[in-house]
Write an enzyme that holds these catalytic residues in place. Structure first.
Site, PDB file in Angstrom:
ATOM      1  CD  GLN A   1     121.923  69.831 100.762  1.00 50.25           C
ATOM      2  OE1 GLN A   1     120.815  70.276 101.050  1.00 50.25           O
ATOM      3  NE2 GLN A   1     123.046  70.256 101.323  1.00 50.25           N
TER       4      GLN A   1
ATOM      5  CG  HIS B   1     116.131  67.370 100.176  1.00 51.56           C
ATOM      6  ND1 HIS B   1     116.925  67.682 101.254  1.00 51.56           N
ATOM      7  CD2 HIS B   1     116.316  68.379  99.279  1.00 51.56           C
ATOM      8  CE1 HIS B   1     117.539  68.830 101.028  1.00 51.56           C
ATOM      9  NE2 HIS B   1     117.204  69.261  99.837  1.00 51.56           N
TER      10      HIS B   1
ATOM     11  CD  GLU C   1     116.451  72.366  98.283  1.00 50.69           C
ATOM     12  OE1 GLU C   1     116.266  72.239  99.511  1.00 50.69           O
ATOM     13  OE2 GLU C   1     117.584  72.496  97.783  1.00 50.69           O
TER      14      GLU C   1
ATOM     15  CG  HIS D   1     120.324  69.208  95.226  1.00 49.20           C
ATOM     16  ND1 HIS D   1     119.507  68.221  95.742  1.00 49.20           N
ATOM     17  CD2 HIS D   1     120.279  70.226  96.139  1.00 49.20           C
ATOM     18  CE1 HIS D   1     118.989  68.610  96.885  1.00 49.20           C
ATOM     19  NE2 HIS D   1     119.447  69.830  97.165  1.00 49.20           N
TER      20      HIS D   1
ATOM     21  NE  ARG E   1     124.928  68.219 105.493  1.00 49.40           N
ATOM     22  CZ  ARG E   1     123.934  68.280 106.374  1.00 49.40           C
ATOM     23  NH1 ARG E   1     123.546  67.168 106.984  1.00 49.40           N
ATOM     24  NH2 ARG E   1     123.344  69.422 106.660  1.00 49.40           N
TER      25      ARG E   1
END
Length: 391
Positions: free
Chosen positions: A100, A102, A137, A259, A278
């Site tokens: 996925q 972001h 993240e 990642h 994804r």
């Protein structure tokens, strides 16, 4: 200060044993993938507060909504609005998660506005943007932790594919060798995700069998294929760097970096968002055109982070994120209490030993929420992770 009662999410990829082992409880036999700590509306932590009618359990979201500045502090509310801007998790992977990526803040805002304007229901399976926020993240390993992070150099990916000896991979190998880095990675990922499913399933099966025979550096991809037979994401994974973290090491995942987490237990912190695009290893919707707009097609070294020690004993994981900061304290038995008071809200998570935080005692896997400016000290012996808003 409040002891947190948290929800464990039973995603299929979750380990059946890692979170129960940390908590010291018996496994249920079901996967226990993520324990959420924070005020995400999907599974907010719960706190017990004293009201006029006595002690009442309520969601942390409700406590914050009732007094945003009192809970979060004026600085946090001014920067991020009346919400806790981060979500802390225990993440326990027993099988690979999806590959996925972001979006950045601008991309998330544009994508969310576009889907809202087109009337795409927020819970539609093909909806990409659940909110207008980005999702940087950080994952910090508590056990040995395997993952994929960022594109490797095209020639390295070509060598890995060529070594499998699968004829149907030759076009991808040729593309990786023939074009500049960005074009090579873009063209190969586009070709993998756009290929005819039946043909791709045969190619993935051949590649998986060859990877299992070769072992060594190919072993992680054979393991991925075991969980996702025929999934083109197996080949997408071969474009990425394989990373093994040791306990205490971490990875920061910024916008546009593909990642996947493969195996292990870690502490994860992120901006409070649900925006995920994804690239494979999933039965969920893959929005290929939007994915190709978001992904950063450049080879990167997976920079492994180690905490930087301060004189106070705090070990900080430095990231560029504004929404969160994660640090670790190793508290020795008999040492003077450590001052943790901050002008921002905090979530404190014990991962080893027994830590006293104010009047609370936290064992492994237990956590507490501390409103902004509330005086708090911690004492060990134990290990304590501190999540708060970046200074």
């Amino acid at each position: 200060m409040d002891r947190l009662s948290n929800t464990v999410r039973p995603y299929a990829w979750g380990s059946t044993t890692a979170i129960p082992a940390l908590l010291g409880i018996a496994p249920t036999g079901e996967p226990q993938a993520e324990m959420w700590m924070g005020a995400h509306p999907g599974a907010p932590s719960r706190v017990t507060r004293t009201t006029a009618s006595g002690e009442t359990e309520l969601a942390l979201t409700e406590a914050i909504d009732a007094d945003p500045e009192g809970e979060l502090g004026a600085r946090t509310v001014a920067r991020f609005g009346p919400r806790l801007p981060f979500l802390l998790k225990l993440l326990a992977a027993g099988a690979p998660l999806s590959v996925q990526v972001h979006p950045n803040l601008e991309q998330a805002g544009e994508g969310y506005a576009d889907e809202e304007a087109r009337g795409v229901p927020i819970d539609a399976p093909h909806r990409t943007y659940k909110d207008a926020n980005h999702k940087p993240e950080l994952i910090c390993a508590l056990t040995p932790f395997d993952g994929l992070c960022g594109f490797r150099r095209p020639n390295e990916a070509a060598d890995a594919m060529e070594a499998l000896g699968v004829d149907s991979l030759k076009p991808y190998v040729d593309l990786l060798r023939a074009h500049p880095e960005e074009a090579a990675l873009r063209e190969v990922l586009t070709a993998i995700l756009g290929a005819e499913p039946a043909e791709m399933a045969d190619t993935v099966a051949e590649a998986a069998a060859a990877a299992e025979r070769l072992g060594g550096a190919h072993a992680p991809y054979a393991r991925i294929a075991h969980h996702f037979p025929g999934d083109p994401g197996v080949l997408a994974a071969m474009l990425l760097n394989y990373v093994q973290l040791q306990p205490g090491e971490a990875l920061f995942l910024g916008a546009g970096v593909p990642h996947a987490y493969l195996d292990g237990l870690g502490v994860e912190i992120m901006a409070n968002s649900d925006n995920v695009l994804r690239c494979g290893l999933t039965p969920k919707h893959i929005d290929v055109p939007e994915l190709l707009r978001i992904v950063r097609f450049e080879a990167t070294e997976p920079g492994v982070l180690r905490p930087e020690a301060a004189p106070s004993g705090e070990e900080l994981y430095e990231t560029p994120a504004d929404e969160f900061a994660l640090s670790r304290y190793t508290l020795a038995s008999g040492a003077a209490p450590t001052e943790l008071t901050a002008p921002t809200p905090q979530i404190l998570l014990c991962t080893a030993g027994s830590v006293t935080v104010g009047e609370l005692t936290l064992g492994p896997g237990e956590s507490a929420y501390v409103p902004a400016d509330e005086t708090v000290e911690a004492a060990g012996p134990g290990t304590l992770f501190r999540a708060t808003v970046a200074a």
